[in-house]
Write a protein that holds these residues in place. Sequence first.
Motif, PDB file in Angstrom:
ATOM      1  N   TYR A   1       0.814  -1.274  -0.084  1.00 40.79           N
ATOM      2  CA  TYR A   1       0.125  -0.160   0.365  1.00 40.79           C
ATOM      3  C   TYR A   1       1.110   1.117  -0.111  1.00 40.79           C
ATOM      4  O   TYR A   1       0.061   2.520  -0.107  1.00 40.79           O
ATOM      5  CB  TYR A   1      -0.610   0.047   1.267  1.00 40.79           C
ATOM      6  N   ILE A   2       2.157   0.873  -0.026  1.00 43.55           N
ATOM      7  CA  ILE A   2       2.734   2.240   0.216  1.00 43.55           C
ATOM      8  C   ILE A   2       3.919   2.247  -0.586  1.00 43.55           C
ATOM      9  O   ILE A   2       4.348   1.355  -1.279  1.00 43.55           O
ATOM     10  CB  ILE A   2       3.804   2.381   1.750  1.00 43.55           C
ATOM     11  N   GLY A   3       3.785   3.478  -1.410  1.00 43.87           N
ATOM     12  CA  GLY A   3       5.006   4.267  -2.145  1.00 43.87           C
ATOM     13  C   GLY A   3       3.994   3.486  -3.473  1.00 43.87           C
ATOM     14  O   GLY A   3       2.816   3.366  -3.292  1.00 43.87           O
ATOM     15  N   GLN A   4       4.700   4.659  -4.769  1.00 41.20           N
ATOM     16  CA  GLN A   4       4.791   4.273  -6.007  1.00 41.20           C
ATOM     17  C   GLN A   4       3.459   3.145  -6.326  1.00 41.20           C
ATOM     18  O   GLN A   4       4.739   2.359  -6.555  1.00 41.20           O
ATOM     19  CB  GLN A   4       5.521   4.721  -6.691  1.00 41.20           C
ATOM     20  N   PRO A   5       2.315   3.319  -6.862  1.00 40.11           N
ATOM     21  CA  PRO A   5       1.436   2.189  -6.857  1.00 40.11           C
ATOM     22  C   PRO A   5       2.469   1.256  -8.580  1.00 40.11           C
ATOM     23  O   PRO A   5       2.519   2.246  -9.052  1.00 40.11           O
ATOM     24  CB  PRO A   5       0.349   2.174  -6.989  1.00 40.11           C
ATOM     25  N   THR A   6       2.431   0.040  -8.754  1.00 42.08           N
ATOM     26  CA  THR A   6       3.000  -0.523  -9.561  1.00 42.08           C
ATOM     27  C   THR A   6       1.416  -1.718 -10.333  1.00 42.08           C
ATOM     28  O   THR A   6       0.812  -1.557  -9.284  1.00 42.08           O
ATOM     29  CB  THR A   6       3.926  -0.887  -9.305  1.00 42.08           C
ATOM     30  N   PHE A   7       1.770  -2.278 -11.148  1.00 43.47           N
ATOM     31  CA  PHE A   7       0.363  -2.710 -12.021  1.00 43.47           C
ATOM     32  C   PHE A   7       0.748  -4.254 -10.484  1.00 43.47           C
ATOM     33  O   PHE A   7      -0.186  -4.860 -10.220  1.00 43.47           O
ATOM     34  CB  PHE A   7       1.452  -3.886 -13.168  1.00 43.47           C
ATOM     35  N   PHE A   8       1.605  -5.112 -10.052  1.00 48.14           N
ATOM     36  CA  PHE A   8       2.309  -6.340 -10.096  1.00 48.14           C
ATOM     37  C   PHE A   8       1.097  -5.265  -7.912  1.00 48.14           C
ATOM     38  O   PHE A   8       1.192  -6.619  -6.819  1.00 48.14           O
ATOM     39  CB  PHE A   8       3.308  -6.744  -9.268  1.00 48.14           C
ATOM     40  N   SER A   9       2.233  -4.180  -7.158  1.00 50.97           N
ATOM     41  CA  SER A   9       1.059  -3.795  -5.927  1.00 50.97           C
ATOM     42  C   SER A   9      -0.273  -3.968  -6.154  1.00 50.97           C
ATOM     43  O   SER A   9      -0.771  -4.582  -4.822  1.00 50.97           O
ATOM     44  CB  SER A   9       1.830  -3.167  -5.988  1.00 50.97           C
ATOM     45  N   CYS A  10      -0.815  -3.444  -7.342  1.00 52.57           N
ATOM     46  CA  CYS A  10      -1.991  -3.757  -6.403  1.00 52.57           C
ATOM     47  C   CYS A  10      -2.788  -4.738  -7.252  1.00 52.57           C
ATOM     48  O   CYS A  10      -4.254  -5.322  -6.422  1.00 52.57           O
ATOM     49  CB  CYS A  10      -2.290  -2.318  -8.298  1.00 52.57           C
ATOM     50  N   LEU A  11      -2.046  -5.552  -7.776  1.00 53.50           N
ATOM     51  CA  LEU A  11      -2.805  -7.075  -8.535  1.00 53.50           C
ATOM     52  C   LEU A  11      -2.589  -7.863  -6.209  1.00 53.50           C
ATOM     53  O   LEU A  11      -3.827  -8.876  -6.957  1.00 53.50           O
ATOM     54  CB  LEU A  11      -1.937  -7.850  -9.233  1.00 53.50           C
ATOM     55  N   TRP A  12      -1.061  -7.687  -6.125  1.00 50.60           N
ATOM     56  CA  TRP A  12      -1.453  -8.431  -4.772  1.00 50.60           C
ATOM     57  C   TRP A  12      -2.609  -8.196  -3.844  1.00 50.60           C
ATOM     58  O   TRP A  12      -3.194  -8.459  -3.275  1.00 50.60           O
ATOM     59  CB  TRP A  12      -0.312  -7.572  -4.316  1.00 50.60           C
TER      60      TRP A  12
END
Length: 836
Positions: A620-631
């Motif tokens: 949830y922290i830092g610049q969102p990426t495709f993988f972080s949003c997918l998780w």
Amino acid sequence: MGPRAKAVCSLFILLQVLAEPAENSDFYLPGDYLLGGLFTLHANVKGTVHLSFLQVPQCKKYEMKVLGYNLMQAMRFAVEEINNRSDLLPGVLLGYEIVDVCYISNNVQPVLYFLAREDYSLPIQEDYSHYVPRVLAVIGPDNSESTTTVAHFLSLFLLPQITYSAISDDLRDKQRFPALLRTVAGADHQIEAIVQLLLHFNWNWIVVLVSSDDYGRYNSQLLKDRLAARDICIAFQETLPMPQPNQVVTEWERQRLEAIVGKLQQSSARVVVLFSPDLILHNFFREVLRQNFTGAVWIASESWAIDPVLHNLTELRQTGTFLGVTTQSVPIPGFSEFRIRRTSVRLPEPNRTSLEATCNQECDTCQDTTASFNNILMLSGERVVYNVYSAVYAVAHALHSLLGCTQACSKDVVYPWQLLKEIWKVNFTLLGHNVFFDKQGDVLMPMEVIQWQWDLSQNPFQSIASYYPKLRQLKAIHSISWHTANNTIPVSMCSKDCHPGQRKKPVGIHSCCFECIDCLPGTFLNRTADEFDCQPCPSYEWSHRNDTSCFKRRLAFLEWHEPSTIFVVMLTILGFLSTLAIMVIFWRHLHTPVVRSAGGPMCFLMLVPLLLAYAMVPTYIGQPTFFSCLWRQTFFTLCFTICISCITVRSFQIVCIFKMARRLPRAYGYWVRCHGPYVFVASFMVLKVVIVAGNVLATTANPTARPDPDDPNIMVLSCNYRRALLFNTSLDLLLSVAGFSFAYMGKELPTNYNEAKFITLCMTFYFTSSVSLCTFMSVYDGVLVTILDLLVTVLNLLGISFGYFGPKCYMVLFYPERNTQVYFSSMIQGYTMGKD
């Protein structure tokens, strides 16, 4: 006012050349005769060059046109200079004839005369390639209408014609006029020079005045076509009336001129472009002076830009600033003295029959009149005369090449088409300028923009800029003496130019008349693309009011150094370590009654997903990426669903044991034998996987940027799963309601089994926080959404860790005497006896 010239008959030059050497010739100069515009050269078979004049009978005796007489003298000077040279046409003398075309009224008669033979006959032949007319080359006329008429005749015989002043671009058509060439740049270049002059001084609101002939109509249309793409508007256009031959102003002409000047007075345009021969402008400018019209910028076409007679009307200096486009100044050494030279040689009396008689006009005052203008002609640089001068030399060089002149010239008969072929090939240097004809038959001499000056000690037509036809550029614009106060550049605009970042709102039919409207924030004005509409900024960019470009918005997301992030991370670490400690405690006391009452092995099915959920909080922290949003959208919600389903099934199982086992023993037995709790959790897990997979396929996991509602300069970068959030949490909300219900049903169970207070608290908080979060995310797009989403998630995880497992650990650690089988049996027995 100085000497006047009633130049009704304009000049037109014809040049006749025969390829016969002239010996013992007498050369006669017409010192006292002005017979207008066709000059021809011819040499008879005896080698003597005779001068003859063809004068149109209809022409009457009027005052002389100074520039016309000046051009005639330039032709005579060039002929005399060539005849005195030994390196050019050795053994051949050039002669000429001069015919006045009376402006445009007489063209056909002189042309037929020059095309005819010596017996005045013009035979009709199928092939004129071996026909020898009276002349071999024509120079002139000076206007496009006369040139077109003459060219139609001469082109049939391929007889070379070189015009020195006709600028119409129609003359470039070599299919129609194969024998026509020019020593002047075409109208296209004149118009381009005027347009670039208007653009340079930001004049976009002009008046166009034209003559009623082809010259005015053609050039005005050419100007309109050119201005259409340059954002310059014509306030109005008027046609000047044609004057009478005797220059007497008729009542209709007077009224017409009054109306035109009155319209100029009322117009806000202060730049006037005039396309007209000089003869038409005399009465017009007298009317301008009579009505005292001042403050204008007059832009002259080449037809009157250097007219000495109009310039001699010194009162014109009060009307404004005079600018004009004309040919480059090329001084011709010795010409000024030649122009006013008197000769004692008289033209012999014509010895011709009545059919050959002419109406020659004696002009004893021609040289006197020219002498009075000699100073202004000398100071002006003798501009147009070079065009005539170079035309004569072009014919001479072509004839020199055709006759193979070295020490002497060939005596072969020269046909017009042969001479025309050689004229196309000429390439020589004359007074420092290279003379050659391009593929359209033009000599592209540079042009100049001049300003009229009335100081008698300086050039009356001072050069202020140069225009180069090959480059199509106006360069080297010097300072100008304006008629305005403080010598400021005159303003001629329908509307003042908008400030940067303001769009134009048209007012009326002219694109130059408009209002200026500010571009709103989030839009910008790209003038090169569209001046009338503000373009919206791209989604990742923004602009302030009146911006001309967009700037990239600052991307906002939950960053590690923010206080809110630090607080949530500390809670996450606390929850992770606590859950890890709970797992250790439960592992060590796995077979104790407290752990078994909490679910036994199923507790680890809850604790492991809890630990994984805590571990995924950094996504949830830092610049969102495709993988972080997918998780976040998939694995995190699956972990949470496992925990909620385990709590729900545990609450249901306790209620079954104490309340339903006795009433439905067979169902309870079936539940135990088939491992009902695990089947329940597995079923809901499969259902949740289907929901999550559908959301992933329906929505992208790529992060999206949305404007911050509090600050449009900021773009909030977040995961694009808000639409799927409600669907992802719907099953969890249903389980939480079910778990709350089962816990409430078991509120009267024995103390060791009574978890209603903690479970209801956890489920109530989860339900209310999730619904509130979904509602808040539907109406707000700021960074606060991400912070609240993370905070609610961590608090729910803490609620499960401390609300469900916390009391169990407290019992195991601080009340070990209660964590015995005997104690639990006594509690159950007491609950049973109480029920009985």
